[in-house]
Structures are given as structure tokens and as C-alpha cells.
Design a protein around this motif. Sequence first.
Motif, PDB file in Angstrom:
ATOM      1  N   ALA A   1      -2.624  -1.470  -1.557  1.00 37.43           N
ATOM      2  CA  ALA A   1      -3.928  -1.331  -0.888  1.00 37.43           C
ATOM      3  C   ALA A   1      -5.018  -2.055  -1.663  1.00 37.43           C
ATOM      4  CB  ALA A   1      -4.270   0.145  -0.733  1.00 37.43           C
ATOM      5  N   GLN A   2      -4.987  -1.970  -2.989  1.00 35.40           N
ATOM      6  CA  GLN A   2      -5.991  -2.660  -3.798  1.00 35.40           C
ATOM      7  C   GLN A   2      -5.908  -4.171  -3.596  1.00 35.40           C
ATOM      8  OE1 GLN A   2      -4.876  -0.904  -7.585  1.00 35.40           O
ATOM      9  NE2 GLN A   2      -6.709   0.383  -7.617  1.00 35.40           N
ATOM     10  N   ALA A   3      -4.700  -4.692  -3.505  1.00 34.44           N
ATOM     11  CA  ALA A   3      -4.529  -6.134  -3.284  1.00 34.44           C
ATOM     12  C   ALA A   3      -5.089  -6.545  -1.928  1.00 34.44           C
ATOM     13  CB  ALA A   3      -3.049  -6.503  -3.372  1.00 34.44           C
ATOM     14  N   ALA A   4      -4.833  -5.733  -0.911  1.00 39.30           N
ATOM     15  CA  ALA A   4      -5.339  -6.044   0.429  1.00 39.30           C
ATOM     16  C   ALA A   4      -6.860  -6.014   0.467  1.00 39.30           C
ATOM     17  CB  ALA A   4      -4.758  -5.059   1.442  1.00 39.30           C
ATOM     18  N   VAL A   5      -7.437  -4.991  -0.160  1.00 39.89           N
ATOM     19  CA  VAL A   5      -8.899  -4.843  -0.165  1.00 39.89           C
ATOM     20  C   VAL A   5      -9.560  -6.005  -0.904  1.00 39.89           C
ATOM     21  CG1 VAL A   5     -10.793  -3.433  -1.071  1.00 39.89           C
ATOM     22  CG2 VAL A   5      -8.883  -2.341   0.124  1.00 39.89           C
ATOM     23  N   GLN A   6      -8.934  -6.484  -1.967  1.00 36.68           N
ATOM     24  CA  GLN A   6      -9.485  -7.613  -2.721  1.00 36.68           C
ATOM     25  C   GLN A   6      -9.366  -8.930  -1.962  1.00 36.68           C
ATOM     26  OE1 GLN A   6      -7.763  -7.760  -6.709  1.00 36.68           O
ATOM     27  NE2 GLN A   6      -7.855  -5.532  -6.848  1.00 36.68           N
ATOM     28  N   SER A   7      -8.482  -8.969  -0.969  1.00 33.81           N
ATOM     29  CA  SER A   7      -8.188 -10.227  -0.284  1.00 33.81           C
ATOM     30  C   SER A   7      -9.047 -10.502   0.939  1.00 33.81           C
ATOM     31  CB  SER A   7      -6.709 -10.267   0.131  1.00 33.81           C
ATOM     32  OG  SER A   7      -5.880 -10.215  -1.014  1.00 33.81           O
ATOM     33  N   THR A   8      -9.634  -9.459   1.545  1.00 36.56           N
ATOM     34  CA  THR A   8     -10.420  -9.701   2.761  1.00 36.56           C
ATOM     35  C   THR A   8     -11.440  -8.602   3.024  1.00 36.56           C
ATOM     36  OG1 THR A   8     -10.304 -10.076   5.158  1.00 36.56           O
ATOM     37  CG2 THR A   8      -8.683  -8.570   4.227  1.00 36.56           C
ATOM     38  N   LYS A   9     -12.577  -9.016   3.563  1.00 35.41           N
ATOM     39  CA  LYS A   9     -13.592  -8.092   4.044  1.00 35.41           C
ATOM     40  C   LYS A   9     -13.722  -8.192   5.561  1.00 35.41           C
ATOM     41  CE  LYS A   9     -14.857  -6.709  -0.084  1.00 35.41           C
ATOM     42  NZ  LYS A   9     -14.450  -5.362  -0.557  1.00 35.41           N
ATOM     43  N   ASP A  10     -12.931  -9.063   6.156  1.00 36.47           N
ATOM     44  CA  ASP A  10     -13.051  -9.344   7.589  1.00 36.47           C
ATOM     45  C   ASP A  10     -11.974  -8.679   8.434  1.00 36.47           C
ATOM     46  OD1 ASP A  10     -15.239 -11.082   7.114  1.00 36.47           O
ATOM     47  OD2 ASP A  10     -13.843 -12.648   6.498  1.00 36.47           O
ATOM     48  N   ILE A  11     -10.755  -8.599   7.915  1.00 34.73           N
ATOM     49  CA  ILE A  11      -9.655  -8.013   8.676  1.00 34.73           C
ATOM     50  C   ILE A  11      -9.606  -6.506   8.422  1.00 34.73           C
ATOM     51  CG2 ILE A  11      -7.138  -7.971   8.965  1.00 34.73           C
ATOM     52  CD1 ILE A  11      -7.100 -10.894   8.096  1.00 34.73           C
ATOM     53  N   PRO A  12      -9.475  -5.676   9.451  1.00 32.69           N
ATOM     54  CA  PRO A  12      -9.357  -4.231   9.244  1.00 32.69           C
ATOM     55  C   PRO A  12      -8.132  -3.889   8.395  1.00 32.69           C
ATOM     56  CG  PRO A  12      -9.798  -4.717  11.550  1.00 32.69           C
ATOM     57  CD  PRO A  12      -9.506  -6.027  10.888  1.00 32.69           C
ATOM     58  N   ILE A  13      -8.319  -2.994   7.432  1.00 34.90           N
ATOM     59  CA  ILE A  13      -7.236  -2.570   6.548  1.00 34.90           C
ATOM     60  C   ILE A  13      -7.067  -1.065   6.657  1.00 34.90           C
ATOM     61  CG2 ILE A  13      -6.468  -2.357   4.146  1.00 34.90           C
ATOM     62  CD1 ILE A  13      -8.151  -4.869   3.535  1.00 34.90           C
ATOM     63  N   LEU A  14      -5.824  -0.631   6.840  1.00 30.13           N
ATOM     64  CA  LEU A  14      -5.485   0.784   6.773  1.00 30.13           C
ATOM     65  C   LEU A  14      -4.561   0.992   5.586  1.00 30.13           C
ATOM     66  CD1 LEU A  14      -4.817   1.673  10.524  1.00 30.13           C
ATOM     67  CD2 LEU A  14      -6.597   2.647   9.062  1.00 30.13           C
ATOM     68  N   PHE A  15      -4.753   2.092   4.859  1.00 29.12           N
ATOM     69  CA  PHE A  15      -3.846   2.419   3.767  1.00 29.12           C
ATOM     70  C   PHE A  15      -3.193   3.768   4.054  1.00 29.12           C
ATOM     71  CE2 PHE A  15      -8.177   3.675   2.281  1.00 29.12           C
ATOM     72  CZ  PHE A  15      -7.994   5.051   2.235  1.00 29.12           C
ATOM     73  N   THR A  16      -2.054   4.009   3.408  1.00 29.63           N
ATOM     74  CA  THR A  16      -1.412   5.323   3.471  1.00 29.63           C
ATOM     75  C   THR A  16      -0.650   5.556   2.179  1.00 29.63           C
ATOM     76  OG1 THR A  16      -0.094   6.819   4.854  1.00 29.63           O
ATOM     77  CG2 THR A  16       0.746   4.564   4.581  1.00 29.63           C
ATOM     78  N   ALA A  17      -0.323   6.837   1.924  1.00 29.21           N
ATOM     79  CA  ALA A  17       0.365   7.228   0.685  1.00 29.21           C
ATOM     80  C   ALA A  17      -0.461   6.876  -0.544  1.00 29.21           C
ATOM     81  CB  ALA A  17       1.751   6.602   0.611  1.00 29.21           C
ATOM     82  N   ILE A  18      -1.751   7.170  -0.487  1.00 33.80           N
ATOM     83  CA  ILE A  18      -2.685   6.898  -1.587  1.00 33.80           C
ATOM     84  C   ILE A  18      -3.115   8.223  -2.210  1.00 33.80           C
ATOM     85  CG2 ILE A  18      -4.874   5.834  -2.232  1.00 33.80           C
ATOM     86  CD1 ILE A  18      -2.871   3.825  -1.128  1.00 33.80           C
TER      87      ILE A  18
END
Length: 332
Positions: A108-125
Motif C-alpha cells: 500500500a505504501q508503494a502504491a500511495v507513493q506512486s500516484t495521487k490520481d488513480i484511486p487506491i484501496l488497501f486491505t489487511a493493513i
Amino acid sequence: MKKVLSIVLCGVLLILASCGTNSNQTGGGNEEKKTVKIGIIQLVEHPSLDGAREGFIAALKDAGYEEGKNLKLDYQNAQGDMNNNMTIAQNFVADKNDLILAIATASAQAAVQSTKDIPILFTAITDPVGANLVQSLENPGVNVTGTSDTHPDAIKNTINSIKKFIPEAKKVGIIYNSGEPNSVVNVEKAKQVIKEIGLETVETTIATSTEVKQAAESLVGRADVFYIPKDNTVVSALESVITVANEKKIPTFVGEGDSVKRGTFASYGFEYHDLGYTTGKMAVEILNGKKPSEIPVGFPENLELYINKKAAEQEGITLTENMLKGAKIVGE
């Protein structure tokens, strides 16, 4: 008269056409949906994380999004490698996915660092705020939200059950990867409860799954029971711990129910499939136009005591009816 009828007929046809168009746009019923692309990045493969992914996909299917029809899924396993996480996330952004699902904190941290434009959902955090994934649980902010696997009573109840089930235990051996932020949070909470109930913590850390068996062996003679937190590195090699626990008759308590199903003794947990399903319902809301910032972070709703009867026998534990009362029994 014919001219009037012709005008009326045209008007009716236009209304019907308009209704048909609106129905497709709302996505209600069984109307055809536009094809969406979703990238799934998962830190490692083990039953809990796999269950969350499967629940997510099941929720999409129930909402009318089916792979091979109107859904393109790109599932990537980072194999526990932090560099892989970042590469996968950046590729998902370059491929212009409509949404990214990140399973486990590092992914999730990698995804969040990679984009502010595409919606991101996380789970098992474990700790979305502490991991800097969201601004707050109620108001996540920007393009990120999801579900946490931290039920407020899970660790406390599991540690307390050590005192209840193994009253002669004095020392609790913990194995974890100090490089996983979620593990550090879980272990600190566990150590606090262990101290509160008058027991002592004996801990050992690992960096890779290949070190897990040696770590378990290092605790033999120093710990009366094992406690394995929600640590992805250790859980991915859980059978190594189970082998040592069975051989040396060491009761093993864990951070989630799936690990009990695999052969450890007990835990207060929940079904990760359900957690993933909740995350999938969030994805449907986002695909229908809702912003991630408008969806609060979700949590497990149900918490149950899991006991593995076969593991109890192999770890030298004598079960009583009182111990089994109200428990979800596996391993029979």
C-alpha cells in the motif's frame, strides 16, 4: 392526423431510447457495464492475504464486474521484496488502471507513493494512519481508503487466552520481521498486554522467510509458548514454526484465524475473505463515481475464538469442554 401520430410516435421512441441510455449509465440491474482495469499488488502469498484478494474479487463479481467480460485484473505478487512493490505500483500507474488494490502495508505504501490520481484501496493493513496511508480513519483524504485488519480486541483477547489455556506459562516467545511496520505495531501491543498479565516476552527478529525455522528453534527452552503476530514474512513460512512447535510440544498462539487453520493452536480472529469483500464493495462505490476520500476506513466486524483440535494434540495441550465453549473449531 397521420402527421400528428408520426410526431407522437417519434416522441415515444426518443423517450424509450433516453431511458435505456440512463439505465446503462447508472449500472443498475444486469445492464452492460464498461470494461474497467484493476491492478492488484500483494506483498506475499499466504492464506489470509489470498483470502482478502478473493473476497475483493467476489464482491466485484456480485456487483456485475466479471473477469474476462467487463473486468481486466492484473494481479502481481511482490514476493516480499520492497523494490518489487515499487516497480509493480509504478507499472500499474503507467498502464493507466482505473483502480489499484494494495494488499498489506508495504504494498500500500508503494502504491500511495506512486500516484495521487488513480484511486487506491488497501486491505489487511494494521495501522493505516501510522503507515502514512491516510490522514485519518474517518477522512482518509485524496485518493486512498480501504480496510484495516486490526480489530481493537484481537491481540488483547489472544494474549489473555494464553493465561487461560496454559496457566503454567511464564514466557511468551515472539518471532517477527522488524522491517515490517505492521509487525512492529502488533508486537508492541502484544508486549504491553503480556506485561499486564504478568508474563515475560522473549523476542527474536528475522528479515526473510528462510530465517523463520532457525528463529523458532532459538526460542526452544527460552519460551513456554509461541505468539506469532500478523507478520507477513513469518506467516508465509508458518509451517516452519509449526514443525518446531509440534516437535517440542510448544503451544502456539497466532494473530489471525487462517494461521490456526494451517496448524497452530489458537487465536481470536476473523475471516479475511469478509474483509476483502468489504473492500470490494468500496471499489464498486468508487467505480460508480464516489471518491475514496468520501469513504471512511473499514474494520472487521466479527471476532471469534479459533481453536485447532489437531494442533492442540500435536502441541501437547489437553482440551476441556470449557476451553472449547463458544470457539470455532478447526482441524478435526
